[in-house]
Write an enzyme that holds these catalytic residues in place. Structure first.
Site, PDB file in Angstrom:
ATOM      1  CD  GLN A  42      -3.103   0.912   0.613  1.00  0.00           C
ATOM      2  OE1 GLN A  42      -3.582  -0.188   0.468  1.00  0.00           O
ATOM      3  NE2 GLN A  42      -3.656   1.991   0.120  1.00  0.00           N
ATOM      4  CG  PHE A  43       2.071   3.797  -3.577  1.00  0.00           C
ATOM      5  CD1 PHE A  43       2.395   5.143  -3.743  1.00  0.00           C
ATOM      6  CD2 PHE A  43       1.007   3.286  -4.280  1.00  0.00           C
ATOM      7  CE1 PHE A  43       1.663   5.943  -4.599  1.00  0.00           C
ATOM      8  CE2 PHE A  43       0.256   4.067  -5.137  1.00  0.00           C
ATOM      9  CZ  PHE A  43       0.592   5.405  -5.299  1.00  0.00           C
ATOM     10  CB  THR A  44      -1.839   5.431  -0.760  1.00  0.00           C
ATOM     11  OG1 THR A  44      -2.499   4.337  -0.126  1.00  0.00           O
ATOM     12  CG2 THR A  44      -2.026   5.359  -2.272  1.00  0.00           C
TER      13      THR A  44
END
Length: 151
Positions: A78-80
């Site tokens: 989950q890069f966000t």
């Protein structure tokens, strides 16, 4: 490295309409990797999550860990989680690790969880995923690995 940990009765991730990973009781972990994160931080994160006492014992108190209840993990990159929303209206992802490094640490993290004896399912790195879950409790924690100086 940042993680959102949700205690679940079930969770699954779909990619292009197909189930990529699915678990029963355990935890859904959304994992964000940032620039400068290390293998030591992934070690710390895996050990912490596997041993975090967030499951109820026979008295109903949170005294049992994922490995104690023989639960499973669904790990989703989950890069966000590296998004900075403090300025303007569009998040900045300047602190997100580059995809190659993020995938390396994400994969390493899952391997460490397996080493602790916890079955791990995953999403597909960089894919557009649909994640569904039944949050048990609800119980949700945000975990950030210690400073980059972890050894």
């Amino acid at each position: 490295m940042k993680a959102v940990i949700q205690r679940v009765t079930e969770a699954r991730v779909r990619v292009e309409g197909r189930v990529a990973g699915e678990i029963g009781p355990g935890v859904l972990v959304l994992l964000g990797v940032e620039i400068g994160d290390t293998l030591a931080q992934a070690d710390w994160m895996a050990e912490k999550i596997v041993n975090l006492r967030i499951f109820a014992d026979e008295a109903g108190k949170m005294n049992l860990a994922l490995k104690d209840v023989k639960g499973e993990m669904l790990a989703v990159s989950q890069f966000t989680l590296a998004g900075n929303c403090s300025k303007g209206r569009r998040p900045s992802f300047d602190t997100a690790a580059d995809p190659e490094e993020a995938n390396r640490l994400y994969t390493y993290f899952m391997g460490k969880v397996w080493e602790f004896g916890v079955p791990v399912q995953s999403g597909i790195f960089q894919a557009d995923m649909e994640v569904s879950l039944v949050n048990d409790g609800p119980v949700t924690f945000i975990l950030e690995s210690p400073a980059k100086k972890v050894t």
